[in-house]
Design an enzyme around this catalytic site. Structure first.
Site, PDB file in Angstrom:
ATOM      1  N   SER A 124       1.000  -1.237  -0.002  1.00 44.83           N
ATOM      2  CA  SER A 124       0.126  -0.135  -0.147  1.00 44.83           C
ATOM      3  C   SER A 124       1.114   1.297   0.052  1.00 44.83           C
ATOM      4  O   SER A 124       1.961   1.152   0.503  1.00 44.83           O
ATOM      5  CB  SER A 124      -0.680  -0.142   1.326  1.00 44.83           C
ATOM      6  OG  SER A 124      -1.492   1.342   1.519  1.00 44.83           O
ATOM      7  N   TYR A 149      -1.621  -0.273  10.370  1.00 42.76           N
ATOM      8  CA  TYR A 149      -1.957  -1.058   9.284  1.00 42.76           C
ATOM      9  C   TYR A 149      -0.814  -0.872   8.172  1.00 42.76           C
ATOM     10  O   TYR A 149      -0.102  -1.693   7.537  1.00 42.76           O
ATOM     11  CB  TYR A 149      -3.304  -0.435   8.314  1.00 42.76           C
ATOM     12  CG  TYR A 149      -3.307  -0.727   6.883  1.00 42.76           C
ATOM     13  CD1 TYR A 149      -3.183   0.239   6.189  1.00 42.76           C
ATOM     14  CD2 TYR A 149      -3.474  -1.825   6.659  1.00 42.76           C
ATOM     15  CE1 TYR A 149      -3.116  -0.101   4.667  1.00 42.76           C
ATOM     16  CE2 TYR A 149      -3.507  -2.280   5.417  1.00 42.76           C
ATOM     17  CZ  TYR A 149      -3.273  -1.415   4.325  1.00 42.76           C
ATOM     18  OH  TYR A 149      -3.290  -1.414   2.893  1.00 42.76           O
ATOM     19  N   LYS A 153       2.330  -3.562   6.681  1.00 39.42           N
ATOM     20  CA  LYS A 153       2.482  -3.615   5.240  1.00 39.42           C
ATOM     21  C   LYS A 153       4.143  -3.296   5.114  1.00 39.42           C
ATOM     22  O   LYS A 153       4.833  -4.116   4.299  1.00 39.42           O
ATOM     23  CB  LYS A 153       1.766  -2.691   4.405  1.00 39.42           C
ATOM     24  CG  LYS A 153       0.290  -3.162   4.151  1.00 39.42           C
ATOM     25  CD  LYS A 153       0.106  -4.329   3.408  1.00 39.42           C
ATOM     26  CE  LYS A 153      -1.287  -4.930   3.412  1.00 39.42           C
ATOM     27  NZ  LYS A 153      -1.578  -6.071   2.759  1.00 39.42           N
TER      28      LYS A 153
HETATM   29  C1  WQD Z   1      -9.916   9.589   0.711  1.00 29.99           C
HETATM   30  C2  WQD Z   1     -10.165  11.250   0.564  1.00 29.99           C
HETATM   31  C3  WQD Z   1     -10.582  11.767   2.713  1.00 29.99           C
HETATM   32  C4  WQD Z   1     -14.267   9.697   3.490  1.00 29.99           C
HETATM   33  C5  WQD Z   1      -7.078   4.583   2.621  1.00 29.99           C
HETATM   34  C6  WQD Z   1      -5.981   4.016   3.378  1.00 29.99           C
HETATM   35  C7  WQD Z   1      -5.152   3.376   2.430  1.00 29.99           C
HETATM   36  C8  WQD Z   1      -5.673   2.667   1.533  1.00 29.99           C
HETATM   37  C9  WQD Z   1      -6.930   3.448   0.675  1.00 29.99           C
HETATM   38  C10 WQD Z   1      -5.730   0.280   1.859  1.00 29.99           C
HETATM   39  C11 WQD Z   1      -9.174  11.733   1.621  1.00 29.99           C
HETATM   40  C12 WQD Z   1     -11.430  12.097   2.030  1.00 29.99           C
HETATM   41  C13 WQD Z   1     -12.904  10.290   2.934  1.00 29.99           C
HETATM   42  C14 WQD Z   1     -15.164  10.680   3.938  1.00 29.99           C
HETATM   43  C15 WQD Z   1     -13.748  12.566   3.000  1.00 29.99           C
HETATM   44  N1  WQD Z   1      -6.573   1.316   1.634  1.00 29.99           N
HETATM   45  N2  WQD Z   1     -12.954  11.738   2.735  1.00 29.99           N
HETATM   46  N3  WQD Z   1     -15.101  12.200   3.451  1.00 29.99           N
HETATM   47  O1  WQD Z   1      -7.515   7.805   3.348  1.00 29.99           O
HETATM   48  O2  WQD Z   1      -6.884   8.154   1.125  1.00 29.99           O
HETATM   49  O3  WQD Z   1      -6.718   5.866   1.949  1.00 29.99           O
HETATM   50  O4  WQD Z   1      -7.765   3.935   1.644  1.00 29.99           O
HETATM   51  O5  WQD Z   1      -4.505   0.268   1.554  1.00 29.99           O
HETATM   52  O6  WQD Z   1      -4.068   2.480   3.041  1.00 29.99           O
HETATM   53  O7  WQD Z   1      -5.365   5.053   4.160  1.00 29.99           O
HETATM   54  O8  WQD Z   1      -8.939   6.752   1.511  1.00 29.99           O
HETATM   55  O9  WQD Z   1     -11.356   7.027   0.724  1.00 29.99           O
HETATM   56  O10 WQD Z   1     -10.397   7.180   3.090  1.00 29.99           O
HETATM   57  O11 WQD Z   1      -9.951   9.125   1.758  1.00 29.99           O
HETATM   58  O12 WQD Z   1     -13.507  13.865   2.747  1.00 29.99           O
HETATM   59  O13 WQD Z   1     -16.364  10.508   4.348  1.00 29.99           O
HETATM   60  O14 WQD Z   1     -11.523  11.306   0.948  1.00 29.99           O
HETATM   61  O15 WQD Z   1     -10.015  12.963   3.480  1.00 29.99           O
HETATM   62  O16 WQD Z   1      -8.865  12.952   1.286  1.00 29.99           O
HETATM   63  P1  WQD Z   1      -7.446   7.222   2.216  1.00 29.99           P
HETATM   64  P2  WQD Z   1     -10.150   7.398   1.937  1.00 29.99           P
END
Ligand code: WQD
Length: 335
Positions: A124, A149, A153
């Site tokens: 990741s 997490y 990895k």
């Molecule tokens: C994306 C963007 C949030 C939800 C995570 C893990 C990473 C990988 C992918 C496993 C960010 C914003 C989100 C919401 C929002 N997983 N957001 N409102 O955090 O980039 O990555 O998932 O490998 O390891 O960390 O993904 O989809 O949670 O967020 O504004 O209700 O959307 O702040 O900018 P993230 P995400």
């Protein structure tokens, strides 16, 4: 080629299985169904209209894994089994180290005991921690991770580096996913996290369906195009193809290979939300709220290395991602 896919009923795993079946690969799936369901196997069998073996079990059961490898004459392993929620890992670190790190070591021991030395490992972009600059290349420092997490990895990556250095028989591809999203164009398989989703795209589809009231946009004051967070969303089907290409590669090359798996461009939360609204033809209720702890302003991949060495790049853009995610959710409102 006979491939063992661990975690093959999960979001990424099911799409990798679908792609392998499309290539007429012989596969066997091992999954403990902790974060998915047996129904995915039935869906995959009907989607591919072909049979394949499924064993319910855990990669930490070394004896079982050895039996599976020997019985099915496995040549290579795509290792996707593991836990993947950053927030959950903070609450249950031991669970994450046991599943992701101990599970990977147990699998490697079973593989070596059976003389199988080809592995594609699901890593990741979280191993990069808070990026010093974007786009992020594979030579960006790793390990300065703020959650169990991502650290789990990172630790597995370090184990793999030492293993390959110790024994030339190993051929390993480490794939660093950015933000996988979307679903198979059939709508038969997709992202169905148990409980409330954490990730942006499944939250958007649940709000669009009316199963959640609104999307909270975590932060509108980042130094980005519109103040909201920027991420590299990569279509899960493109990601699956990357696994198949990586498998082919490790049959001809030994050693350790590390590749970013992203679209190579970033989209802000608001850009994704607007793209989603244009796809479904209605507005998505949303409210700006404070930044989410641990979030970074922007994170997206430099994919020049994987393009050069593997010849892989993602073809589907954010519109295709949200279109396919919406089709999946609309056809499966209960998931
Ligand atoms: C994306 C963007 C949030 C939800 C995570 C893990 C990473 C990988 C992918 C496993 C960010 C914003 C989100 C919401 C929002 N997983 N957001 N409102 O955090 O980039 O990555 O998932 O490998 O390891 O960390 O993904 O989809 O949670 O967020 O504004 O209700 O959307 O702040 O900018 P993230 P995400």
């Amino acid at each position: 080629m006979k491939v063992l896919v661990t975690g093959g009923t999960g979001f990424i795993g099911s799409h990798v299985v679908a792609d392998l079946l499309e290539q007429n690969s012989e596969i066997v799936v091992l999954d403990n169904l902790r974060n998915s369901s047996r129904e995915v196997i039935d869906r995959l069998r009907s989607l591919a209209s072909t049979e394949f073996d499924f064993i319910e079990g855990d990669v930490r059961d070394t004896q079982l894994v050895r039996e599976v490898i020997a019985t099915h004459a496995v040549d290579a392993v795509v290792h996707l089994a593991g836990l993947k929620s950053v927030s959950e890992s903070v609450r249950f670190p031991l669970d994450y180290y046991d599943s992701n790190l101990v599970g990977s070591i147990a699998l490697l021991n079973a593989m070596a005991a059976e003389g199988v030395y080809r592995l594609v490992f699901s890593s990741s972009a979280t191993v990069y921690g808070s990026p010093e600059s974007t786009p992020i290349t594979e030579s960006h420092p790793v390990g300065r991770v703020e959650n169990p997490y991502g650290r789990s990895k990172y630790f597995v990556e370090e184990v793999l580096k030492d293993l390959v250095a110790s024994d030339k028989r190993w051929s390993v591809a480490i794939l660093r996913y950015f933000n996988p999203a979307g679903a198979h164009s059939s709508g038969a398989i997709g992202e169905s996290p148990k409980g409330t989703p954490n990730n942006l795209v499944p939250i958007l589809t649940k709000v669009a369906l009316g199963k959640m009231d609104k999307v909270f946009v975590y932060g509108d004051d980042y130094p980005t195009v519109d103040g909201s967070g920027v991420r590299d969303y990569v279509h899960v089907c493109d990601l699956a193809k990357g696994h198949v290409q990586a498998l082919d590669y490790i049959f001809s090359e030994s050693g350790l290979h590390v590749w970013n798996m992203g679209a190579g461009r970033g989209y802000s939360v608001m850009e994704v939300l607007k793209s989603f609204e244009s796809v479904i033809g209605k507005s998505i209720p949303h409210e700006f709220s404070g930044r989410r702890p641990g979030d970074v302003a922007e994170c997206w991949a430099d994919i020049s290395k994987v393009k050069r060495e593997l010849g892989w790049k993602s073809d589907k853009d954010i519109h295709q991602i949200v279109q396919d995610a919406w089709r999946w959710q609309s056809l499966n409102p209960e998931l």
